[in-house]
Design a protein around this motif. Sequence first.
Motif, PDB file in Angstrom:
ATOM      1  N   GLY A 158       1.039  -1.452   0.492  1.00  0.00           N
ATOM      2  CA  GLY A 158       0.148  -0.039  -0.099  1.00  0.00           C
ATOM      3  C   GLY A 158       0.613   1.325   0.373  1.00  0.00           C
ATOM      4  O   GLY A 158       1.826   1.902  -0.107  1.00  0.00           O
ATOM      5  N   GLN A 159       0.605   2.366  -0.032  1.00  0.00           N
ATOM      6  CA  GLN A 159       1.376   3.851  -0.688  1.00  0.00           C
ATOM      7  C   GLN A 159       2.033   3.664   0.886  1.00  0.00           C
ATOM      8  O   GLN A 159       1.267   3.621   2.156  1.00  0.00           O
ATOM      9  CB  GLN A 159      -0.287   5.003  -0.257  1.00  0.00           C
ATOM     10  N   PRO A 160       2.739   5.174   1.368  1.00  0.00           N
ATOM     11  CA  PRO A 160       3.223   5.327   2.487  1.00  0.00           C
ATOM     12  C   PRO A 160       1.981   6.357   2.788  1.00  0.00           C
ATOM     13  O   PRO A 160       1.245   6.296   2.723  1.00  0.00           O
ATOM     14  CB  PRO A 160       4.635   5.965   2.440  1.00  0.00           C
ATOM     15  N   ALA A 161       2.383   5.477   4.572  1.00  0.00           N
ATOM     16  CA  ALA A 161       1.517   7.260   5.539  1.00  0.00           C
ATOM     17  C   ALA A 161       2.667   6.829   7.097  1.00  0.00           C
ATOM     18  O   ALA A 161       2.324   6.538   7.985  1.00  0.00           O
ATOM     19  CB  ALA A 161       0.065   5.810   6.306  1.00  0.00           C
ATOM     20  N   PRO A 162       3.757   7.628   6.828  1.00  0.00           N
ATOM     21  CA  PRO A 162       4.106   8.240   7.537  1.00  0.00           C
ATOM     22  C   PRO A 162       3.986   8.440   8.303  1.00  0.00           C
ATOM     23  O   PRO A 162       4.261   8.168  10.051  1.00  0.00           O
ATOM     24  CB  PRO A 162       5.302   9.301   6.938  1.00  0.00           C
ATOM     25  N   GLU A 163       2.731   9.560   8.271  1.00  0.00           N
ATOM     26  CA  GLU A 163       2.017  10.305   9.710  1.00  0.00           C
ATOM     27  C   GLU A 163       1.349   9.192  10.696  1.00  0.00           C
ATOM     28  O   GLU A 163       1.572   9.825  12.479  1.00  0.00           O
ATOM     29  CB  GLU A 163       0.635  11.249   9.095  1.00  0.00           C
ATOM     30  N   ARG A 164       0.738   8.129  10.360  1.00  0.00           N
ATOM     31  CA  ARG A 164       0.626   7.433  11.236  1.00  0.00           C
ATOM     32  C   ARG A 164       1.618   6.051  12.346  1.00  0.00           C
ATOM     33  O   ARG A 164       1.496   6.243  13.069  1.00  0.00           O
ATOM     34  CB  ARG A 164      -0.144   5.720  10.774  1.00  0.00           C
ATOM     35  N   ILE A 165       2.828   6.057  11.155  1.00  0.00           N
ATOM     36  CA  ILE A 165       4.127   5.928  12.378  1.00  0.00           C
ATOM     37  C   ILE A 165       4.207   6.904  13.702  1.00  0.00           C
ATOM     38  O   ILE A 165       4.814   6.869  14.652  1.00  0.00           O
ATOM     39  CB  ILE A 165       5.005   5.267  11.360  1.00  0.00           C
ATOM     40  N   ALA A 166       3.799   8.205  12.860  1.00  0.00           N
ATOM     41  CA  ALA A 166       5.013   9.365  13.800  1.00  0.00           C
ATOM     42  C   ALA A 166       4.142   9.744  15.045  1.00  0.00           C
ATOM     43  O   ALA A 166       4.307   9.625  15.786  1.00  0.00           O
ATOM     44  CB  ALA A 166       5.039  10.760  12.516  1.00  0.00           C
ATOM     45  N   ALA A 167       2.774   9.634  14.773  1.00  0.00           N
ATOM     46  CA  ALA A 167       1.538  10.127  15.439  1.00  0.00           C
ATOM     47  C   ALA A 167       2.019   8.709  16.524  1.00  0.00           C
ATOM     48  O   ALA A 167       1.529   8.581  18.254  1.00  0.00           O
ATOM     49  CB  ALA A 167       0.167  10.151  14.842  1.00  0.00           C
ATOM     50  N   ALA A 168       2.015   7.647  15.987  1.00  0.00           N
ATOM     51  CA  ALA A 168       1.875   6.569  16.562  1.00  0.00           C
ATOM     52  C   ALA A 168       3.325   6.489  18.265  1.00  0.00           C
ATOM     53  O   ALA A 168       3.192   6.099  19.410  1.00  0.00           O
ATOM     54  CB  ALA A 168       2.395   5.394  16.544  1.00  0.00           C
ATOM     55  N   LYS A 169       4.443   7.310  17.446  1.00  0.00           N
ATOM     56  CA  LYS A 169       5.753   7.299  18.175  1.00  0.00           C
ATOM     57  C   LYS A 169       5.386   8.240  18.944  1.00  0.00           C
ATOM     58  O   LYS A 169       6.311   8.481  20.158  1.00  0.00           O
ATOM     59  CB  LYS A 169       6.955   7.394  17.465  1.00  0.00           C
ATOM     60  N   ASN A 170       5.007   9.141  18.516  1.00  0.00           N
ATOM     61  CA  ASN A 170       4.427  10.582  20.084  1.00  0.00           C
ATOM     62  C   ASN A 170       3.897  10.564  20.287  1.00  0.00           C
ATOM     63  O   ASN A 170       3.584  12.122  21.122  1.00  0.00           O
ATOM     64  CB  ASN A 170       4.354  12.046  18.599  1.00  0.00           C
ATOM     65  N   ASP A 171       2.675   9.452  20.385  1.00  0.00           N
ATOM     66  CA  ASP A 171       1.365   9.558  21.534  1.00  0.00           C
ATOM     67  C   ASP A 171       1.981   8.135  22.065  1.00  0.00           C
ATOM     68  O   ASP A 171       1.121   6.819  21.996  1.00  0.00           O
ATOM     69  CB  ASP A 171       0.415   9.629  20.806  1.00  0.00           C
ATOM     70  N   VAL A 172       3.004   7.977  23.057  1.00  0.00           N
ATOM     71  CA  VAL A 172       3.267   6.476  23.529  1.00  0.00           C
ATOM     72  C   VAL A 172       1.928   6.594  24.537  1.00  0.00           C
ATOM     73  O   VAL A 172       1.183   5.183  24.713  1.00  0.00           O
ATOM     74  CB  VAL A 172       4.399   6.725  24.186  1.00  0.00           C
ATOM     75  N   GLY A 173       2.046   7.601  25.148  1.00  0.00           N
ATOM     76  CA  GLY A 173       0.842   7.331  26.376  1.00  0.00           C
ATOM     77  C   GLY A 173      -0.899   6.824  25.650  1.00  0.00           C
ATOM     78  O   GLY A 173      -1.869   6.325  26.432  1.00  0.00           O
ATOM     79  N   GLY A 174      -0.880   7.219  24.272  1.00  0.00           N
ATOM     80  CA  GLY A 174      -2.567   7.139  23.826  1.00  0.00           C
ATOM     81  C   GLY A 174      -2.444   5.523  23.667  1.00  0.00           C
ATOM     82  O   GLY A 174      -3.510   5.344  23.714  1.00  0.00           O
ATOM     83  N   ASP A 175      -1.184   5.305  22.745  1.00  0.00           N
ATOM     84  CA  ASP A 175      -1.164   3.926  22.196  1.00  0.00           C
ATOM     85  C   ASP A 175      -1.361   2.524  23.520  1.00  0.00           C
ATOM     86  O   ASP A 175      -2.170   1.892  23.553  1.00  0.00           O
ATOM     87  CB  ASP A 175       0.904   3.443  22.351  1.00  0.00           C
ATOM     88  N   VAL A 176      -0.652   3.810  24.799  1.00  0.00           N
ATOM     89  CA  VAL A 176      -1.007   2.976  26.221  1.00  0.00           C
ATOM     90  C   VAL A 176      -2.252   2.593  26.475  1.00  0.00           C
ATOM     91  O   VAL A 176      -2.952   1.826  26.314  1.00  0.00           O
ATOM     92  CB  VAL A 176       0.092   2.652  27.067  1.00  0.00           C
ATOM     93  N   LYS A 177      -2.680   3.589  26.118  1.00  0.00           N
ATOM     94  CA  LYS A 177      -4.304   3.838  26.720  1.00  0.00           C
ATOM     95  C   LYS A 177      -5.480   3.507  25.514  1.00  0.00           C
ATOM     96  O   LYS A 177      -6.354   2.066  25.828  1.00  0.00           O
ATOM     97  CB  LYS A 177      -4.842   5.527  26.643  1.00  0.00           C
ATOM     98  N   GLY A 178      -5.232   3.193  24.230  1.00  0.00           N
ATOM     99  CA  GLY A 178      -5.077   2.552  23.213  1.00  0.00           C
ATOM    100  C   GLY A 178      -5.234   1.104  23.659  1.00  0.00           C
ATOM    101  O   GLY A 178      -6.850   0.481  23.737  1.00  0.00           O
ATOM    102  N   GLN A 179      -4.813   0.415  23.829  1.00  0.00           N
ATOM    103  CA  GLN A 179      -4.382  -1.059  23.891  1.00  0.00           C
ATOM    104  C   GLN A 179      -5.350  -1.226  25.557  1.00  0.00           C
ATOM    105  O   GLN A 179      -5.742  -1.796  25.330  1.00  0.00           O
ATOM    106  CB  GLN A 179      -3.144  -1.345  24.503  1.00  0.00           C
TER     107      GLN A 179
END
Length: 706
Positions: free
Chosen positions: A33-54
């Motif tokens: 698929g097409q690249p989506a660097p913004e998704r990787i950056a968002a996940a990296k920059n929001d570790v708190g959000g990642d943990v909360k999501g999980q």
Amino acid sequence: MLVRLIIGLVATVIAFAIAGRRVLFLYRLTRSGQPAPERIAAAKNDVGGDVKGQVVEVLGQRRLLKWTGPGLAHFFVMWAFFVLLTVYIEAYGALLFGLDFHIPLIGRWAVLGFLQDFIAVAALLGLIAFAIIRIKDSPKRLDRASRFKGSHLGGAWLILFMIFNVIWTMFLFRGAGVATGNFPYGNAAFASHGAGNLLDGLGRHTNEWIESVGLLLHIGVMLAFLVIVLNSKHLHIFLAPVNVIFKRRPDGLGPAQPMMSNGQVLDFEEADPDEDVFGRGKVEDFTWKGFLDFATCTECGRCQSQCPAWNTGKPLSPKMVITDLRDHALAKAPYILAGSDAEREKLPADVLKEAERPLVGGADVGGVIEPDVLWACTNCGACVEQCPVDIEHIDHILDMRRYQVMIESSFPSEAGVMLKNLENKGNPWGMSEMKRADWIGELDFEVPVVEDKMPEDVEYLFWVGCAGALEDRAKRTTKAVAELLHIAGVSFAVLGPMEACTGDPARRLGMEFVYQMLAQQNVETLNDAGVQKIVASCPHCFNTLSREYPQIGGNYEVVHHTQLLARLVDEGRLTPVTPIEENITYHDPCFLGRHNKVYRQPREIMDKVPGVSTREMHRCKDRGFCCGAGGARMWMEERIGKRINTERVDEALETDPDTVSTACPFCLVMLGDAINEKKNSGAAKESLEVVDVAQLLIKSVKERAE
Ligand code: SF4
Ligand code: SF4
């Protein structure tokens, strides 16, 4: 022991080889698929959000638990996958090191033994609940009322059967272990000991055999399950946590995303038609996150059950949009993954035929998504709100619309008039911009119109919106808001003729170019005038100004009029005194409620009006039902099925209202039209009307002010 070991290890190696091959295939397809660097950056920059999501979405199953019965059943089955991993550690330990194996340190702990048995029994009850739900729904399978219509139910039954196999083989293996004395836990593992008591009478020798066979069956079932899962919709078991990590923050609602090409925001001035991707014209144009969405769908049908288009007989089901795209991507995969044209030519005829299907097209050309499906979406967000695995339906629908509009020039012809009017006159009706300030003359006080800069002593810019300025019914809301702000002593000014449409209808139709033109013009006007605070009375304008304009450098503090008015009432700057003795039901505008989570303030305002008795419709707040105007549907004919506004008014009538209230000019018009039809047919009382909550408030406040 040796035979058991060889059988177990050979089965494991074969199953993992098959599973590994499938994982590699899925990984390569997703990466294509097409690249989506913004998704990787968002996940990296929001570790708190990642943990909360999980924690909240995956482990806590927040969205699934909103559907209490099925949600609870899923909660236990999902947790069984985690807890029973420890049973599989024990099973492989027994295979490799002998049947009396236990996990070091915790392997004799009563709590663990209890938990393993408890979760297995709870999962079994969950399976029974799932089976009942499916059997109950089965006769309705061909009925649109079933959320499983269009789901692959055979596959779902197979998975339920495999989970059942995991559980009974576990108790066979553990029960025999109790009887042979190999089982490491005491009576806390109540179900295993229950099974042990049943098997005990068979004698030690027989139980040693049962223990070995049970162990191999338990491992074998898991291996078969692994291969089946990787080849089915139950991929979500592995993919849901990944999809949640890479979701849009905070969710897939609110702002439409900019047009992305090759991982970057598309610049129309620099765009190269040969190199750049304009929306999605073929499945390979989706980003890897799109492919991940397709593969993660569980086919639960929650999105479908809430979709206003589906519920009124249109062909659009958000679930089937996702599964059709997934099935097409999988069928086209050999073509997508082929390294060269020469390789492609050698592909089987069915793959080549699949590769030739247009992404959007009618049955005559074998389109993957029918045009009537694509254009039926109101962008209401009910699907995104409900999806337990954070699939972003609106983004995909919008991207496909963009290709159809901008490259194919293929969209409902009625919408073309609206686009022309936006380009030429800056409003969808094609009226003169000079008329935008006409409503001011109907007030008995002055409203400053910004000519160049915001006056120093003025706090808010009142963003009136096209409907609020030009549509007669919506103008009443505009005047009510202006009067209330005036009474409360809030200083405000308007742009008058300098205000242009925010571009929302063009953007939601897929005409990003016209949106960009209008948005840039507005941002320039607002920035040049030095605007900082905006109050908007249209939820679509509110959403665009507050959450889309920052994408192009327009950053303002934006409130919806209900938020500001609720605050003014709370602060005692507006006091509703005149009683309004009416039953009122409130309709949540999608772009105020679901897209921006403003549910409380409109209700607070109504609660403060003396005499008002409020009654909720059965679909309200985050499960509210669209009026049918969003997604530029306001400017398209509704030819298929029941009209969405009629369906919504039917729901409102169930509450026997004197008045229907709302907080959006488009909802006001749509519901008003449907109410008029009902009045004409005698289905609604003549006095029934639809009003904005600001109109209710002014009615109650004004007498005192006068
Ligand atoms: S946004 Fe609304 S209308 Fe569109 S697919 Fe989702 S639920 Fe249906
Ligand atoms: S898109 Fe989401 S809500 Fe709809 S069927 Fe798939 S998993 Fe369920």
